[in-house]
Design an enzyme around this catalytic site. Structure first.
Site, short mmCIF file in Angstrom:
data_model
loop_
_atom_site.label_atom_id
_atom_site.label_comp_id
_atom_site.label_asym_id
_atom_site.label_seq_id
_atom_site.Cartn_x
_atom_site.Cartn_y
_atom_site.Cartn_z
N ASP A 153 -8.85 1.41 10.87
CA ASP A 153 -8.73 0.16 11.07
C ASP A 153 -10.09 -0.69 10.86
O ASP A 153 -10.84 -0.43 11.67
CB ASP A 153 -8.20 -0.19 12.39
N CYS B 169 0.66 -0.58 8.01
CA CYS B 169 -0.48 -0.24 8.81
C CYS B 169 -0.03 -1.25 9.81
O CYS B 169 0.99 -1.42 10.30
CB CYS B 169 -1.77 -1.05 8.04
N ARG C 20 -5.22 -3.32 5.69
CA ARG C 20 -5.07 -1.96 4.73
C ARG C 20 -3.79 -1.68 4.02
O ARG C 20 -3.96 -1.63 2.69
CB ARG C 20 -5.11 -0.61 5.62
P1 4NP Z 1 -4.52 -3.81 9.49
O1 4NP Z 1 -5.62 -4.31 10.40
O2 4NP Z 1 -3.67 -2.92 10.40
O3 4NP Z 1 -5.09 -2.75 8.55
O4 4NP Z 1 -3.79 -4.79 8.87
C1 4NP Z 1 -5.22 -4.96 11.68
C2 4NP Z 1 -4.95 -6.26 11.51
C3 4NP Z 1 -4.77 -7.00 12.85
C4 4NP Z 1 -4.98 -6.30 13.97
C5 4NP Z 1 -5.19 -5.11 14.10
C6 4NP Z 1 -5.54 -4.44 12.73
N1 4NP Z 1 -4.67 -7.08 15.13
O5 4NP Z 1 -4.91 -6.54 16.33
O6 4NP Z 1 -4.22 -8.38 15.16
#
Ligand code: 4NP
Length: 165
Positions: A131, A14, A20
């Protein structure tokens, strides 16, 4: 030969590797253990963005996952070029993850990359695992619903495929 070399290796991807993909990893590991398939499959996760490297999953993700019995302990890491060689299957959560991988893929391992939504069986209207980072509790619950559904679909498919080999 390292024992893990004979296992089928799945890498969940992800953006941040704190919501995720570590949840997908935790769910899949528990599913694999529940079916006694630890000798056949190995699971890991990584992120396209390295800014959270070394961190546990987002607290909200850990709390929601724990309520369903998943203890998420993976430490975030950024995907490397070597991952694309090492893993047999690279499962991305959304279209933007797919685009983020474009510059790393080469024709040899291009076939390894798939979208998680392809394995959904009970959520026909979802074309990605969205997300949840800027969402509330319902966003995290939706992610877990989708991941449980898709992990089951994926594991069933892989069991069939690897049984035939
Ligand atoms: P992930 O969620 O991709 O599911 O781990 C996110 C975690 C952090 C960020 C964006 C999405 N961020 O912008 O820091």
């Amino acid at each position: 030969m390292d024992k893990s070399d004979s296992k089928y290796k799945i890498l969940f991807i992800c953006l941040g590797n704190i919501c995720r993909s570590p949840a997908a990893q935790g769910i899949m590991e528990q599913m694999i253990a529940g079916r006694g398939l630890q000798d056949r499959f190995m699971v890991d996760s990584a992120g396209l963005y390295g800014g959270h490297s070394g961190s546990l999953p987002d607290r909200r993700m850990r709390v929601h996952a724990q309520r369903r019995g998943y203890n998420l302990t993976h430490l975030s890491r950024q995907i490397t070029g070597k991952d694309l060689e090492t893993f047999d299957l690279i499962v991305v959560m959304d279209r933007s993850n797919l685009q983020g991988l474009q510059h790393m893929k080469d024709p040899v391992n291009e076939h390894k990359v798939v979208e998680m939504a392809r394995f959904l069986r009970h959520h026909p209207h979802n074309d990605c695992v969205p997300d949840p980072y800027y969402d509330g509790a319902e966003g995290f619950e939706l992610v877990l619903d989708l991941l449980e559904d898709a992990c089951e679909g994926l594991l069933d498919e892989l069991c069939k495929k690897t049984d035939q080999q």
